[in-house]
Design an enzyme around this catalytic site. Structure first.
Site: not given
Length: 406
Positions: A216, A218-222, A260
């Site tokens: 996404c 940042a590569g963490i939430g979605r 997140q």
């Protein structure tokens, strides 16, 4: 198993405990070293200063002087699933992104964000949108668009990735979910699950291929939401017991801050419960998801949510979107509210810096192209001048010769 998760979901909803559960997960997450990401030479390879891959699980580029890319290998052995979770590529890391895809033998890229959201650049345009190929000379790869299938809320691209040095080509599927708001959730589990199973049907998530690359901004939430739901459904298909909280904590050992917001956590439960109906043998469920998602309608605009929530990645605060905290002790809530505005400004500044950096690089590229054209002209100018002078003499001589003999 799905009944247990459904009861847990109903209890969390009834008691308004999503926020406390999310804080438990955040506070119980381990923090691991991520020194390589902080090296001076790697600073411009990170989209956000506070989202870094752990040293023990970071993906290493091969055959390059600098092996760093902001990407983490998340390996869930019991589900036989491996994912590479990474940030949205920057203008200067697109070449590294495709090198990673090639070296990891990835079959598909899953993109869960738009390139621009809320007037901020969240990801560079790393794939071609027309017939013109994109060439990444730094790592020796080119990318061509073979086909495009546009749905109302996602698009599937078929790309050809070529190793310029060897001439070898591979076909890469690019699944782009276009209506998932940053820090938010999709409009319904049906649309998300329809997309997830579209990705699954390609076979790119199986162990027969290299790990799928999921990103996404940042590569963490979605990205974390997608990976958690898929993993839980795989385990349920295998008849395994699934503890969603514990599984998420295990996944956070590979990449910090996965999922997140409490809303994303709640949505994950909803998608798992709905997706479990398919694992029980309901053959018509996918058809209903497709009908509910209305994928065959014209593409719709992204509906962004104007909310902010403070997130802390394994003990380190990062900016999020506005969302009032509820169900927290007053001291915790006061602390969060006091810092939320400054944290949001920090995230906005970082987005603006990334946008500015991209524009500066584009300007430099244009200036370099202009300079190359100028140098080419300076090189050819004297030659062309001499050729013109010689041509004039020859024409004059020819005219004189003609007049003399006539």
């Amino acid at each position: 198993m799905s009944a247990t998760i459904e009861r847990e979901f109903e209890e969390l909803d009834a008691q308004c405990r999503w926020q406390p559960l999310y804080l438990e997960i955040r506070n119980e997450s381990h923090d691991y070293p991520h020194r390589v990401a902080k090296f001076p030479e790697n600073r411009n390879r990170n989209r956000y200063r506070d989202v870094s891959p752990y040293d023990h699980s970071r993906v290493k580029l091969q055959s390059t002087e600098n092996d760093y890319i902001n990407a983490s290998l998340v390996d869930i052995e019991e589900a036989q699933r491996s994912y590479i979770l990474t940030q949205g590529p920057l203008p200067n890391t697109c070449c590294h992104f495709w090198l990673m895809v090639w070296q990891q033998k990835t079959k598909a890229v899953v993109m869960l964000n738009r390139t621009v959201e809320k007037e901020s650049v969240k990801c560079a345009q790393y794939w071609p949108t027309d017939d013109r190929e994109m060439v990444f000379k730094e790592t020796g790869f080119s990318v061509k668009l073979l086909s495009e299938d546009v749905k109302s809320y996602y698009t599937v691209h078929l790309l050809q990735l070529e190793n310029i040095n060897t001439g070898e080509t591979r076909t890469i599927s690019h699944f782009h979910y276009t209506t998932w708001p940053d820090f938010g959730v999709p409009e319904s589990p049906a649309s998300f699950l329809n997309f997830l199973f579209k990705v699954r049907e390609s076979g790119c998530l199986t162990p027969d291929h290299g790990p799928a690359v999921i990103h996404c901004s940042a590569g963490i939430g979605r990205s974390g939401t997608f990976s958690l739901v898929d993993t839980c459904l795989v385990l349920m298909e295998k008849g395994e017991d699934v503890n969603v909280k514990q599984l998420l904590l295990n996944m956070r050992k590979y990449r910090m801050g996965l999922i997140q917001t409490p809303d994303q956590l709640r949505f994950s439960y909803m998608a798992i419960i709905e997706g479990a109906k398919y694992t029980k043998g309901d053959s018509n469920i996918q058809k209903r998801w497709k009908e509910l998602s209305k994928e065959d309608l014209s593409p719709i605009c992204d509906h962004s949510q104007n909310r902010v929530m403070v997130e802390k990645y394994n003990g380190k605060r990062i900016g999020s979107e506005d969302e009032k905290l509820t169900g927290l002790p007053s001291k915790v809530q006061d602390t969060v509210e006091e810092s939320s505005e400054s944290i949001l400004r920090k995230r906005i500044r970082e987005d603006r810096k990334a946008t500015t950096a991209q524009k500066v690089q584009q300007m430099k590229q244009r200036l370099n192209e202009t300079e190359r054209k100028r140098k080419r002209w300076l090189y050819w100018q004297p030659i062309l001048t001499k050729m013109g002078f010689v041509s004039v003499i020859l024409v004059g001589a020819l005219v004189g010769w003609t007049l003399l003999f006539h």
